[in-house]
Design a protein around this motif. Structure first.
Motif, short mmCIF file in Angstrom:
data_model
loop_
_atom_site.label_atom_id
_atom_site.label_comp_id
_atom_site.label_asym_id
_atom_site.label_seq_id
_atom_site.Cartn_x
_atom_site.Cartn_y
_atom_site.Cartn_z
N GLY A 267 -40.23 17.29 -48.75
CA GLY A 267 -40.36 18.68 -47.91
C GLY A 267 -39.50 19.79 -48.52
N ALA A 268 -39.62 20.97 -47.90
CA ALA A 268 -38.91 21.97 -48.18
C ALA A 268 -37.56 21.80 -47.91
N ASP A 269 -36.76 22.64 -48.32
CA ASP A 269 -35.18 22.57 -48.04
C ASP A 269 -34.99 23.31 -46.36
N VAL A 270 -34.25 22.59 -45.68
CA VAL A 270 -33.86 23.06 -44.30
C VAL A 270 -32.67 23.60 -43.94
N GLN A 271 -32.52 24.46 -42.90
CA GLN A 271 -31.23 24.80 -42.56
C GLN A 271 -30.70 24.19 -41.33
N ASP A 272 -29.50 24.05 -41.23
CA ASP A 272 -28.99 23.48 -39.88
C ASP A 272 -28.58 24.78 -38.89
N ALA A 273 -27.96 24.19 -37.84
CA ALA A 273 -27.59 25.37 -36.88
C ALA A 273 -26.56 26.47 -37.50
N ASP A 274 -25.85 25.87 -38.41
CA ASP A 274 -24.90 26.85 -38.93
C ASP A 274 -24.94 27.54 -40.16
N GLY A 275 -26.50 27.61 -40.53
CA GLY A 275 -27.15 28.35 -41.37
C GLY A 275 -26.94 27.69 -42.92
N VAL A 276 -26.37 26.44 -42.68
CA VAL A 276 -26.25 25.68 -44.17
C VAL A 276 -27.73 25.01 -44.86
N THR A 277 -28.01 25.36 -45.89
CA THR A 277 -29.18 24.64 -46.48
C THR A 277 -29.02 23.42 -47.02
N HIS A 278 -29.96 22.47 -46.54
CA HIS A 278 -30.01 21.31 -46.98
C HIS A 278 -31.06 20.96 -47.75
N PRO A 279 -31.05 20.15 -48.60
CA PRO A 279 -32.20 19.91 -49.58
C PRO A 279 -33.22 19.11 -49.04
N GLY A 280 -34.55 19.42 -49.45
CA GLY A 280 -35.66 18.64 -48.43
C GLY A 280 -35.68 17.20 -48.78
N VAL A 281 -35.96 16.44 -47.89
CA VAL A 281 -36.41 15.09 -48.08
C VAL A 281 -37.80 14.64 -47.85
N ILE A 282 -37.92 13.38 -48.17
CA ILE A 282 -39.30 12.89 -47.91
C ILE A 282 -39.70 13.40 -46.35
N HIS A 283 -41.00 13.93 -46.37
CA HIS A 283 -41.40 13.93 -44.96
C HIS A 283 -42.21 12.79 -44.29
N THR A 284 -42.42 12.01 -44.72
CA THR A 284 -43.29 10.78 -44.48
C THR A 284 -42.38 9.42 -44.57
N PRO A 285 -42.64 8.50 -43.42
CA PRO A 285 -41.82 7.29 -43.51
C PRO A 285 -42.00 6.54 -44.97
N LEU A 286 -41.20 5.94 -45.51
CA LEU A 286 -41.09 5.13 -46.66
C LEU A 286 -40.50 3.71 -46.39
N PRO A 287 -41.41 2.89 -45.80
CA PRO A 287 -40.71 1.44 -45.57
C PRO A 287 -40.55 0.72 -47.01
N ILE A 288 -39.44 -0.02 -47.10
CA ILE A 288 -39.05 -0.80 -48.20
C ILE A 288 -39.29 -2.22 -47.69
N LEU A 289 -40.44 -2.91 -48.41
CA LEU A 289 -41.02 -4.20 -47.93
C LEU A 289 -40.57 -5.18 -49.05
N VAL A 290 -40.61 -6.37 -48.86
CA VAL A 290 -40.60 -7.50 -49.57
C VAL A 290 -41.68 -8.32 -49.62
N ALA A 291 -41.90 -9.15 -50.68
CA ALA A 291 -42.99 -10.01 -51.11
C ALA A 291 -42.57 -11.00 -52.10
N PRO A 292 -43.29 -12.23 -52.00
CA PRO A 292 -42.94 -13.07 -53.56
C PRO A 292 -43.42 -12.23 -54.80
#
Length: 139
Positions: A42-67
């Motif tokens: 996703g796009a960068d976001v700003q917090d309540a103090d106006g500090v910009t944070h890099p965007g993160v993935i905007h959908t869940p990303l489960p880490i699963l296990v299998a043989p």
């Protein structure tokens, strides 16, 4: 639309990997997916103090296990599906110290000899669910 995104992501790692190597595999796969799947981060976001944070993935990303055999089967199945982006991570790749070593070893290793220890998926929700829907989360 039911509010569910049309596309889904998932990462599957071999249950044979120790925790550190499983996390390493998931990290490598997620970096590649973030680089290759347009719009996944996703796009960068700003917090309540106006500090910009890099965007993160905007959908869940489960880490699963299998043989390991099931990870390989998921890779083979994903390769046959239209609209599915997948990236496989091999034990060969995980064992290399440098990218140059990886390039050299891949150049002399047939595809059939690559042992997948992880796979990252991005595709239509139903297709991804069909491949990984019943797998447990990495713990």
């Amino acid at each position: 639309m039911t509010g569910q995104p049309e596309f889904k992501c998932a990462i599957v790692v071999s249950d044979e990997l120790p925790t550190g190597l499983a996390v390493n595999a998931a990290s490598v796969l997620s970096l590649t997916m973030g680089h290759r799947v347009e719009g996944l981060v996703g796009a960068d976001v700003q917090d309540a103090d106006g500090v910009t944070h890099p965007g993160v993935i905007h959908t869940p990303l489960p880490i699963l296990v299998a043989p390991r055999e099931q990870v390989a089967a998921i890779v083979r199945a994903a390769a046959t599906q239209d609209g599915m982006f997948f990236v496989s991570f091999s034990s060969l790749a995980q064992g290399c110290k440098t990218y140059e070593e990886y390039i050299a070893k891949m150049a002399v290793t047939p595809t059939a000899e690559l042992a997948s220890v992880g796979v990252g998926l991005h595709g239509p929700r139903r297709q991804v669910n069909k491949l990984v829907g019943a797998l447990p989360l990495l713990r």
